[in-house]
Design an enzyme around this catalytic site. Structure first.
Site, PDB file in Angstrom:
ATOM      1  N   THR A   1       4.546   2.646   5.454  1.00  0.00           N
ATOM      2  CA  THR A   1       3.189   2.109   5.584  1.00  0.00           C
ATOM      3  C   THR A   1       2.408   2.978   6.552  1.00  0.00           C
ATOM      4  O   THR A   1       2.959   3.420   7.569  1.00  0.00           O
ATOM      5  CB  THR A   1       3.183   0.646   6.091  1.00  0.00           C
ATOM      6  OG1 THR A   1       1.850   0.312   6.509  1.00  0.00           O
ATOM      7  CG2 THR A   1       4.120   0.406   7.253  1.00  0.00           C
TER       8      THR A   1
ATOM      9  N   ASP B   1       5.235  -4.519   6.035  1.00  0.00           N
ATOM     10  CA  ASP B   1       5.411  -5.909   6.433  1.00  0.00           C
ATOM     11  C   ASP B   1       5.471  -6.871   5.230  1.00  0.00           C
ATOM     12  O   ASP B   1       6.377  -7.698   5.129  1.00  0.00           O
ATOM     13  CB  ASP B   1       4.210  -6.236   7.348  1.00  0.00           C
ATOM     14  CG  ASP B   1       4.276  -7.622   7.899  1.00  0.00           C
ATOM     15  OD1 ASP B   1       5.230  -7.899   8.626  1.00  0.00           O
ATOM     16  OD2 ASP B   1       3.376  -8.424   7.591  1.00  0.00           O
TER      17      ASP B   1
ATOM     18  N   GLY C   1       0.838  -1.207   0.000  1.00  0.00           N
ATOM     19  CA  GLY C   1       0.000   0.000   0.000  1.00  0.00           C
ATOM     20  C   GLY C   1       0.866   1.247   0.000  1.00  0.00           C
ATOM     21  O   GLY C   1       1.864   1.299   0.709  1.00  0.00           O
TER      22      GLY C   1
ATOM     23  N   ASP D   1       0.167   1.899   8.378  1.00  0.00           N
ATOM     24  CA  ASP D   1      -0.313   1.049   9.481  1.00  0.00           C
ATOM     25  C   ASP D   1       0.583   1.077  10.728  1.00  0.00           C
ATOM     26  O   ASP D   1       0.143   0.743  11.810  1.00  0.00           O
ATOM     27  CB  ASP D   1      -0.431  -0.410   9.016  1.00  0.00           C
ATOM     28  CG  ASP D   1      -1.401  -0.566   7.858  1.00  0.00           C
ATOM     29  OD1 ASP D   1      -2.262   0.314   7.682  1.00  0.00           O
ATOM     30  OD2 ASP D   1      -1.301  -1.580   7.134  1.00  0.00           O
TER      31      ASP D   1
ATOM     32  N   ARG E   1       0.982  -5.075  -5.215  1.00  0.00           N
ATOM     33  CA  ARG E   1       1.183  -6.253  -4.359  1.00  0.00           C
ATOM     34  C   ARG E   1       1.318  -7.416  -5.336  1.00  0.00           C
ATOM     35  O   ARG E   1       0.328  -7.851  -5.908  1.00  0.00           O
ATOM     36  CB  ARG E   1      -0.012  -6.461  -3.439  1.00  0.00           C
ATOM     37  CG  ARG E   1      -0.341  -5.260  -2.532  1.00  0.00           C
ATOM     38  CD  ARG E   1      -1.432  -5.632  -1.555  1.00  0.00           C
ATOM     39  NE  ARG E   1      -2.148  -4.493  -1.021  1.00  0.00           N
ATOM     40  CZ  ARG E   1      -1.745  -3.729  -0.004  1.00  0.00           C
ATOM     41  NH1 ARG E   1      -0.612  -3.988   0.592  1.00  0.00           N
ATOM     42  NH2 ARG E   1      -2.484  -2.721   0.411  1.00  0.00           N
TER      43      ARG E   1
ATOM     44  N   ASP F   1       2.749  -1.018  11.549  1.00  0.00           N
ATOM     45  CA  ASP F   1       2.731  -2.360  12.132  1.00  0.00           C
ATOM     46  C   ASP F   1       4.086  -3.053  11.991  1.00  0.00           C
ATOM     47  O   ASP F   1       4.166  -4.213  11.586  1.00  0.00           O
ATOM     48  CB  ASP F   1       1.620  -3.200  11.475  1.00  0.00           C
ATOM     49  CG  ASP F   1       1.747  -3.250   9.967  1.00  0.00           C
ATOM     50  OD1 ASP F   1       2.536  -2.458   9.406  1.00  0.00           O
ATOM     51  OD2 ASP F   1       1.072  -4.074   9.344  1.00  0.00           O
TER      52      ASP F   1
ATOM     53  N   ARG G   1      -5.031  -2.268   8.663  1.00  0.00           N
ATOM     54  CA  ARG G   1      -4.908  -3.719   8.474  1.00  0.00           C
ATOM     55  C   ARG G   1      -5.156  -4.401   9.814  1.00  0.00           C
ATOM     56  O   ARG G   1      -6.230  -4.243  10.369  1.00  0.00           O
ATOM     57  CB  ARG G   1      -3.544  -4.089   7.894  1.00  0.00           C
ATOM     58  CG  ARG G   1      -3.510  -5.491   7.309  1.00  0.00           C
ATOM     59  CD  ARG G   1      -2.166  -5.802   6.693  1.00  0.00           C
ATOM     60  NE  ARG G   1      -1.881  -4.990   5.544  1.00  0.00           N
ATOM     61  CZ  ARG G   1      -2.343  -5.237   4.321  1.00  0.00           C
ATOM     62  NH1 ARG G   1      -3.075  -6.280   4.091  1.00  0.00           N
ATOM     63  NH2 ARG G   1      -2.055  -4.444   3.315  1.00  0.00           N
TER      64      ARG G   1
HETATM   65  O1  F6P Z   1      -1.333  -1.372   4.364  1.00  0.00           O
HETATM   66  C1  F6P Z   1      -2.018  -0.206   4.149  1.00  0.00           C
HETATM   67  C2  F6P Z   1      -3.496  -0.448   3.994  1.00  0.00           C
HETATM   68  O2  F6P Z   1      -4.120   0.775   3.678  1.00  0.00           O
HETATM   69  C3  F6P Z   1      -4.182  -1.095   5.203  1.00  0.00           C
HETATM   70  O3  F6P Z   1      -4.462  -0.177   6.225  1.00  0.00           O
HETATM   71  C4  F6P Z   1      -5.394  -1.679   4.548  1.00  0.00           C
HETATM   72  O4  F6P Z   1      -5.854  -2.816   5.278  1.00  0.00           O
HETATM   73  C5  F6P Z   1      -4.905  -2.114   3.207  1.00  0.00           C
HETATM   74  O5  F6P Z   1      -3.738  -1.351   2.932  1.00  0.00           O
HETATM   75  C6  F6P Z   1      -5.870  -1.903   2.071  1.00  0.00           C
HETATM   76  O6  F6P Z   1      -5.293  -2.409   0.910  1.00  0.00           O
HETATM   77  P1  F6P Z   1      -5.850  -2.165  -0.557  1.00  0.00           P
HETATM   78  O7  F6P Z   1      -5.636  -0.722  -0.904  1.00  0.00           O
HETATM   79  O8  F6P Z   1      -5.059  -3.079  -1.400  1.00  0.00           O
HETATM   80  O9  F6P Z   1      -7.324  -2.471  -0.499  1.00  0.00           O
END
Ligand code: F6P
Length: 326
Positions: free
Chosen positions: A129, A106, A14, A131, A75, A133, A175
Site C-alpha cells: 500500500t 489494511d 489500492g 499509505d 475492493r 498505514d 487515506r
Molecule cells: O490506499 C491507497 C489509496 O490510494 C489511498 O491513499 C486513497 O485514499 C485511496 O487509495 C483511493 O482509492 P480509490 O483509488 O479507490 O479512489
C-alpha cells in the site's frame, strides 16, 4: 515443514508500485519449492468468481520494473458478506488451493481476518500500500515510489510557484495516514504540512503565512494530506485567500499519479524480500501472519495484531519542519 502443494496469490485494495515484484518473488519461490501457484485476479472478487490461472516462472518475466499489478485488484464488497466468503472458500477447495499469499493493505488484512474466523486456510500477508498505514513493517511496498512521485511533482510546482510568487497548497494521498504528506513535505522543503493525525488549527497555519509574508519569503508550499481534518487543499486555499486577498494562491491535487509508475529500487527490493519470505514461511508452517521488514530484518506479525494495532506517526518530523522552513 508442511505439505502445502498449491498456493493462491492475489493483490487487493489500492494497487501500489512493487506489487508485481512481489508477485514475481512469490511465484519463483513457490516454483523453487516445487509448488503450484495460482494467480487470483481482482483480489477477493476473483476468488469468489474463481477467476484464477496457473502461473509459471515465465508468467512473471519482465514485470519487476512495472507499476500496477498483473493480477489486477479490486475492493470487493461481496467478500464482506457470509455468502461471498462461502463462495470464495468453495472456489479454493475446487482448485485444491491449500495456502494463500495476500498482497494488500489494511482493508485486505481486515477482510482476511474476517474470512479466517469462518474458514481455515494457511495464509501469509505482504504489506502492499502506498499509505504505509500498517504496523509490523517499517515500510510498505509502494510507499517509497509514491513519495518520490509526490516529491518530483512538488519540486515542479515549486518552480512555477517561485516564478509567479505564488502560494501553493498541494494535496497528496494517504487515506487516513499522513506519511506521504509528511515525508514528501520534508523532502520538498514545504513551509507547512497538514496531516490527519494532528488537528489542524487553520489560524496557526495562517499566522505562519503572515510571518513568512512579512519576511518576504518568495515561495510558500503547504502540503496537505487528503483526509486532514480541515478538509483538503481546496478548503485550505479558500481560507488563505479569505485572510490574504492580495496573495496569489493555487491548489493542486496530485491524486492517482502517486499510485502508478515504475517502482523505486527500494520498493523492488522490499517486495522481493517479502514475496520470498512469505512463501518460505508457508512452507515452514508459519501462517496467519504478515511478513514485514523491521530494522532491516524480516519479521512476521500475526494478522490479528496488524489490524488491531493500527500504526503510529513520527510527530518529530512536524516539529522539525517548523524550524527548517524559517
Ligand atoms: O490506499 C491507497 C489509496 O490510494 C489511498 O491513499 C486513497 O485514499 C485511496 O487509495 C483511493 O482509492 P480509490 O483509488 O479507490 O479512489
Amino acid at each position: 515443514m508442511t505439505n502445502i502443494k498449491n498456493i493462491g496469490v492475489l493483490t487487493s485494495g489500492g494497487d501500489s508500485p512493487g506489487m508485481n515484484a512481489a508477485i514475481r518473488a512469490v511465484v519463483r519461490t513457490a516454483k523453487y519449492h516445487g509448488l503450484e501457484v495460482f494467480g487470483i485476479r481482482r483480489g477477493y472478487q476473483g476468488m469468489i468468481e474463481g477467476d484464477l490461472y496457473k502461473m509459471d516462472t515465465t508468467d512473471v518475466s519482465n514485470i519487476i520494473q512495472r507499476g500496477g499489478t498483473i493480477l489486477k485488484t479490486a475492493r470487493s464488497k461481496e467478500f464482506m458478506t457470509n455468502e461471498g466468503m462461502k463462495k470464495a472458500y468453495e472456489q479454493l477447495k475446487k482448485h485444491d488451493i491449500d495456502a494463500l499469499v495476500l498482497i494488500g493493505g489494511d482493508g485486505t488484512f481486515r477482510g482476511a481476518a474476517h474470512f479466517f474466523e469462518a474458514y481455515t486456510i494457511p495464509a501469509v500477508g505482504i504489506p502492499g500500500t502506498i499509505d504505509k498505514d500498517l504496523t509490523g513493517s517499517d515500510f510498505t511496498i509502494g510507499f517509497d515510489t509514491a513519495v518520490n512521485t509526490a516529491v518530483e511533482a512538488i519540486d515542479k510546482i515549486r518552480d512555477t510557484a517561485e516564478a509567479h510568487d505564488r502560494l501553493f497548497v498541494v494535496e497528496v494521498m494517504g487515506r487516513d495516514a499522513g506519511y506521504i504528506a509528511l515525508n514528501s513535505g520534508v523532502a520538498c522543503g514545504a513551509e507547512d504540512i497538514l496531516i490527519p493525525e494532528q488537528a489542524t488549527d487553520i489560524n496557526d497555519v495562517l499566522d505562519r503565512i503572515d510571518r513568512d509574508e512579512r519576511r518576504r519569503k518568495t515561495v510558500h508550499i503547504i502540503v496537505v494530506a487528503e483526509h486532514d481534518d480541515f478538509g483538503g487543499a481546496r478548503k485550505v486555499k479558500d481560507a488563505v485567500v479569505a485572510r490574504f486577498p492580495g496573495l496569489d494562491v493555487r491548489d493542486c491535487v496530485l491524486g492517482h499519479i502517486q499510485r502508478g509508475g515504475s517502482p523505486t529500487y527500494a520498493d523492488r527490493v522490499l517486495a522481493s524480500r517479502l514475496g520470498f519470505a512469505a512463501v518460505n514461511a508457508l512452507v515452514a508452517g508459519t501462517t496467519q501472519v504478515m511478513a514485514g521488514v523491521v530494522n532491516d530484518k524480516v519479521v512476521f506479525t500475526p494478522l490479528t495484531e496488524i489490524i488491531k494495532d493500527g500504526y503510529s506517526i513520527n510527530g518529530d518530523l512536524i516539529e522539525m519542519i517548523r524550524v527548517l522552513s524559517i
